[in-house]
Write a protein that holds these residues in place. Sequence first.
Motif, short mmCIF file in Angstrom:
data_model
loop_
_atom_site.label_atom_id
_atom_site.label_comp_id
_atom_site.label_asym_id
_atom_site.label_seq_id
_atom_site.Cartn_x
_atom_site.Cartn_y
_atom_site.Cartn_z
N PHE A 58 32.46 32.20 60.09
CA PHE A 58 31.13 32.56 60.56
C PHE A 58 31.05 34.07 60.76
O PHE A 58 31.96 34.67 61.34
N ASP A 59 29.98 34.69 60.27
CA ASP A 59 29.64 36.02 60.72
C ASP A 59 29.08 35.86 62.13
O ASP A 59 28.26 34.98 62.38
N ARG A 109 25.73 24.66 65.24
CA ARG A 109 26.19 25.05 63.90
C ARG A 109 27.68 24.81 63.64
O ARG A 109 28.11 24.81 62.49
N TRP A 116 26.88 37.17 63.88
CA TRP A 116 25.42 37.15 64.08
C TRP A 116 24.81 35.80 63.72
O TRP A 116 23.75 35.46 64.20
N ASP A 117 25.52 35.02 62.89
CA ASP A 117 25.03 33.68 62.58
C ASP A 117 25.22 32.72 63.74
O ASP A 117 24.71 31.60 63.73
#
Length: 442
Positions: free
Chosen positions: A135-136, A168, A138-139
């Motif tokens: 995951f980045d 997520r 910011w996601d």
Amino acid sequence: MIVMKFGGSSVANRKQIEKVLAIVRGRAGRTPLVVSSAHKGMTDALLSGAREAARGVYAPERVIERQAAIARDLGCDDALLAPFYEEISALYRGLSLVRELSLRSLDYAASFGERMAVRVIADFFTREGLPAQAFDVWDLGFLTDAAFGSARPLPGYEAAMQRAVRERVPAGVVPVVTGFVGKTEAGDITTVGRNGSDLTATLVGAAIAAEEVEIWSDTDGVMTADPSVVKKARSISEMRFDEAAELAYFGSRVLHPSTLVPAMQKNIPVRVLNTNRPEHPGTVIREAAPPSELSATSIAYKEGQLAVTIRSTRMFGAAGFLGEAFQALGRHEVVVDMIATSEVSVSFTTDRREPLDRALPDLERLGEVRVEAGKTLMVVVGRRLAAQAGLGAAILQAVADAGVNVEMVSYGMKSISLTMLVADKDVGAASAVLHERLFERA
């Protein structure tokens, strides 16, 4: 849930990443969230390539091949990072054409290290039987302001991260998250500062109310001194937040200076551990720690200081002089690390030349100004400093016995730190004698 941050040396190559896999697998029952730095040296390589491009030297293959070699050694498919290689090439091409490098562009270039690292690590974990997903950050709701190079999360990021992690991250999957980086609401990539993955880890830990934040590096926790300077430095088992924060600010190489603030605000323990010796207990940092039998906790130092002295007879018995001096420093964003005053002079240190140069004309209107470079702040941190009679004198005597001249001293009332200004060349000698007196005789 726990947050586990791994630094660049911990994810440098396949051998190190295999160690990380074993450590994370061993904590699978505690629902780990992994925050990863770039592979060792990658951020520097990316920034170097960007600077070369801005000078007209277009050579993206150097950094791409470096990353590709690590990915291939981990058995990753070439297609996994192909979009990033194309993006790096396009960025460097643009920089080579416009011959300009902004803070925004530097953050964009630096971000590729973490973004590529988490993808190869998650891919490797999954193929080795530990389901993981990259995951980045910011996601997962980590949006920041636009202070490129030193960005901070926007107010309300905690709720956004809690929601994103819940919605997520699939059950049973280890999220491998980018450290160091962020993104503005406008979509610009930012960084929270060099070596900022530690800060990302505690910000994420605070947001998701983690049980604990683990910082994995290549040392046995926080040490009583820099082991590269003092060979007999040893690990500290437990320490308080305020002690660790002082050490981080004054040059301890283990933690980023801002790391502990989010953990302190939410009272989340931070444990510093060694990837190469995972069986070592390391150092746990928390609000309260048991009493120590030692006189001090640790010694740290911050090199590259500029010592500034303003001398003026206007100071004698006058009100407002220091206010004028501080206003000038504030206007030009000069960060002061240490300060001492007398009736006709004020001395302070800072570690950034450019803001000081901007402030000098204003300071020279107040009096005679002298600037000396090549100085180091040495700090002794310990919760007993204010309570143990003669300890301050013993510290100064130890430095004198090392043949080192103390040029300036700062010690606040009931302070847990005593700070001394010495010449850069004297750090080794002063550190060795101080450590021997404070720790080796105990």
